[in-house]
Structure formats: structure tokens, C-alpha cells
Design a protein around this motif. Structure first.
Motif, PDB file in Angstrom:
ATOM      1  N   LYS A  16     -67.209  12.738 -13.648  1.00 55.95           N
ATOM      2  CA  LYS A  16     -67.324  11.396 -13.240  1.00 55.95           C
ATOM      3  C   LYS A  16     -67.557  11.438 -11.674  1.00 55.95           C
ATOM      4  N   ALA A  17     -68.300  10.434 -11.089  1.00 55.72           N
ATOM      5  CA  ALA A  17     -68.285  10.201  -9.764  1.00 55.72           C
ATOM      6  C   ALA A  17     -68.642   8.837  -9.395  1.00 55.72           C
ATOM      7  N   GLU A  18     -68.448   8.472  -8.095  1.00 54.14           N
ATOM      8  CA  GLU A  18     -68.415   7.284  -7.634  1.00 54.14           C
ATOM      9  C   GLU A  18     -70.104   6.823  -7.437  1.00 54.14           C
ATOM     10  N   VAL A  19     -70.734   7.632  -7.152  1.00 56.08           N
ATOM     11  CA  VAL A  19     -72.199   7.549  -7.137  1.00 56.08           C
ATOM     12  C   VAL A  19     -72.978   8.347  -8.114  1.00 56.08           C
ATOM     13  N   ALA A  20     -74.257   8.104  -8.277  1.00 55.29           N
ATOM     14  CA  ALA A  20     -75.098   8.875  -9.076  1.00 55.29           C
ATOM     15  C   ALA A  20     -74.969  10.628  -8.930  1.00 55.29           C
ATOM     16  N   LEU A  21     -74.794  11.224  -9.997  1.00 59.06           N
ATOM     17  CA  LEU A  21     -74.374  12.618  -9.918  1.00 59.06           C
ATOM     18  C   LEU A  21     -75.625  13.309  -9.576  1.00 59.06           C
TER      19      LEU A  21
ATOM     20  N   VAL B 122     -76.799  14.907 -17.411  1.00 55.78           N
ATOM     21  CA  VAL B 122     -76.260  13.872 -16.395  1.00 55.78           C
ATOM     22  C   VAL B 122     -77.132  12.538 -16.900  1.00 55.78           C
TER      23      VAL B 122
ATOM     24  N   GLY C  69     -76.810   8.894 -14.806  1.00 47.75           N
ATOM     25  CA  GLY C  69     -76.016   8.055 -13.787  1.00 47.75           C
ATOM     26  C   GLY C  69     -75.023   8.615 -13.033  1.00 47.75           C
ATOM     27  N   LYS C  70     -73.586   8.264 -13.152  1.00 46.89           N
ATOM     28  CA  LYS C  70     -72.642   8.759 -12.681  1.00 46.89           C
ATOM     29  C   LYS C  70     -71.601   9.363 -13.691  1.00 46.89           C
ATOM     30  N   GLY C  71     -72.184   9.810 -14.663  1.00 41.81           N
ATOM     31  CA  GLY C  71     -71.424  10.520 -15.932  1.00 41.81           C
ATOM     32  C   GLY C  71     -72.128  11.680 -16.016  1.00 41.81           C
TER      33      GLY C  71
ATOM     34  N   THR D 266     -71.379  16.073  -3.634  1.00 40.22           N
ATOM     35  CA  THR D 266     -70.617  14.774  -4.144  1.00 40.22           C
ATOM     36  C   THR D 266     -69.452  14.925  -4.919  1.00 40.22           C
TER      37      THR D 266
ATOM     38  N   VAL E   9     -66.305  14.513  -7.400  1.00 38.02           N
ATOM     39  CA  VAL E   9     -66.299  14.562  -8.732  1.00 38.02           C
ATOM     40  C   VAL E   9     -64.915  14.458  -9.363  1.00 38.02           C
TER      41      VAL E   9
END
Length: 277
Positions: free
Chosen positions: A200-205, A225, A227-229, A254, A256
Motif C-alpha cells: 500500500k502507498a499514499e499515492v499511486a504505485l 498493481v 491504484g494505490k494497492g 514511492t 510503501v
């Protein structure tokens, strides 16, 4: 009710008077325990214990249907034909495409991988839905369910790497099958170090294939992938040590976070000693 047509899936029907014993002695799945209303994952392994083909399998009358990626179908039929020798077995293509649906599902075959994760997902041969593929991939990602091609390469992963020891793919009781000795040794020694995790990330992976690192050292690489997951297969010992030391984990540039799927009960080892315990 979301319903997604997976057009790149192909079906193989396997029948004949010796079909159950033939498959039981060859693939990883315990098909003797397979109920009529479920589809279970499985694999045909190399003698060295790596995944040569992966698939879903279910009962169909007095035979079985194997669902696999379309690019695997002909090679899998050829390999099964090689193994059958003089056994009374018939192998034939049985259609193209499978629809997966969830939430207020209709009649179909319950995918036992999702059942393990607490989700009811139904598989049906043929085209019965028009929802976007991303919806299904997002559901897979959220539940830590990896697929070959997107998350790992065939002949490069052991069953434990992709959680087959937890999702119903592997039997440790039914006896011998191709690659079984390696699988059993990994199970009893607890030597599996690579595992599927959710990312998971706060922005698009970034894109699939991007390396995940800790302090500049590789931990794994992104697979699916949306989006953000995403999903990744990582060295959980390295990831656990980084997390315990509060070392940032990066997919490219990024930041994660990594989680092991809750339904497995697995946890990250935090030290090298714990990893080898």
C-alpha cells in the motif's frame, strides 16, 4: 453484483475411468476431498518443486474441469498426455473464458482461495458479466491472492512463495505427486522465506516489476498493481528486519507499507534468528 469476464482463461476436461487416481497422483490438489460446488487451486510442479503450471480445478460429472490461462492450455494438455501413458484418460479443450462474481452471488463454483480469505467469489464458465477487470484485480490484491504472469513467473516460484500451503492448493496428507518431496521438506523445515504480501502507498504505485528496497537492498518486486494497492513476493526476513528497525521500504521512489494476508496467520520475522527458527 460485480461480475467480470476473464477472457484469457481456458478450460480442459479430463475424464475416464482412472481420472481421479491419475490426477491425485500427479497434481498438488487433494481432489478426493474436492466437493461438487467448489473450485480449488492447484499446480503441476517440476520434479524440483517449482510451479510448472497453475490452475483451478472442479468436478464435472464423472470427470474434472481444469481452468488455466489460455497460453498454458495446450502445453498443459501435452504434459498431461505425456504422463497418462496407457491410463484410461481423455483430455480435451472445453471452452474459453470464465466469469467471476461476488456480493449476492448466483449459483456457481465457490473459489476456495477467496473462501479462505472470508470472501464468497463464484466462478462460472462462459461470459456472464461486463464489469471492468480492475474490479477483480483490486479484490485479489486486497485479499493477497496472486496469479501467475502478473505476480510470478512459472518455473520460478515454489508453491509456498505464493501461499499455496494456505489456500487449499497443497496436500500434505494424500501421498506422492510430482515435486511432493521438495514441498514437504519446505513445510516441515519451515524454510519458506519468500511470501506474497499486499503493498500500500499514499499515492499511486509504480508499475509492475518495480523493485522494492530497504536501505538500497532488494526485498522483492511489485506484481499486480491497481491504484494505490498491489501485490509483491518479498523476502519476509529482510522486510521484517527493515520494519523492526523502522527502515523505510520503497517501491522505486514511492514509500510503501507491506502486510501479510491476515487469513494466513503469518507474521514478519523481526530478526535473522527468528527467520531461521
Amino acid at each position: 453484483m460485480p461480475a467480470v469476464f476473464l477472457k484469457n482463461r481456458s478450460l480442459i476436461r479430463v475424464s475416464g475411468s482412472e481420472v481421479q487416481s491419475f490426477l491425485q497422483n500427479l497434481i498438488t490438489t487433494d481432489i478426493a476431498a474436492l466437493s461438487a460446488d467448489e473450485a480449488r487451486p492447484g499446480a503441476l510442479l517440476t520434479p524440483q518443486g517449482k510451479i510448472l503450471f497453475d490452475f483451478m480445478i472442479w468436478r464435472d460429472g464423472d470427470g474434472f474441469v481444469i481452468e488455466t490461462d489460455d497460453h498454458q492450455r495446450d502445453a498443459l494438455i501435452k504434459r498431461l498426455t505425456m504422463y497418462k501413458l496407457r491410463a484410461a484418460i481423455d483430455l480435451s479443450p472445453a471452452g474459453e473464458g470464465v466469469t467471476v462474481s461476488w456480493e449476492n452471488t448466483n449459483n456457481g463454483l465457490a473459489d476456495s482461495r477467496f473462501t479462505k480469505a472470508g470472501v464468497t467469489l463464484i466462478r462460472q464458465p462462459g461470459e456472464h458479466g461486463t464489469d471492468d477487470l480492475d474490479a477483480y484485480d483490486a479484490l485479489r490484491i486486497a485479499n493477497g491472492i496472486a496469479v501467475s504472469g502478473q505476480d510470478y513467473a512459472l518455473q520460478d516460484a515454489f508453491p509456498h512463495d505464493v501461499l499455496m500451503d494456505f489456500n487449499g492448493s497443497l496436500s500434505f496428507k494424500k501421498g506422492c505427486y510430482v515435486g511432493q518431496e521438495v514441498v514437504s521438506r519446505m513445510q516441515h523445515r519451515g524454510t519458506a522465506r519468500r511470501r506474497v504480501v499486499t503493498v500500500k502507498a499514499e499515492v499511486a504505485l509504480p508499475s509492475s516489476g518495480t523493485e522494492i528496497t530497504a536501505a538500497g537492498k532488494p526485498v522483492g518486486a511489485l506484481g499486480s498493481v491497481v491504484g494505490k494497492g498491489g501485490l509483491a513476493i518479498v523476502r519476509i526476513d529482510r522486510a521484517g528486519e527493515a520494519m523492526a528497525a523502522h527502515t523505510p521500504l520503497l517501491a522505486g521512489d514511492t514509500s510503501v507499507t507491506l502486510e501479510l494476508p491476515a487469513w494466513t496467520g503469518l507474521t514478519f520475522p523481526s530478526t535473522a534468528d527468528e527467520a531461521s527458527a
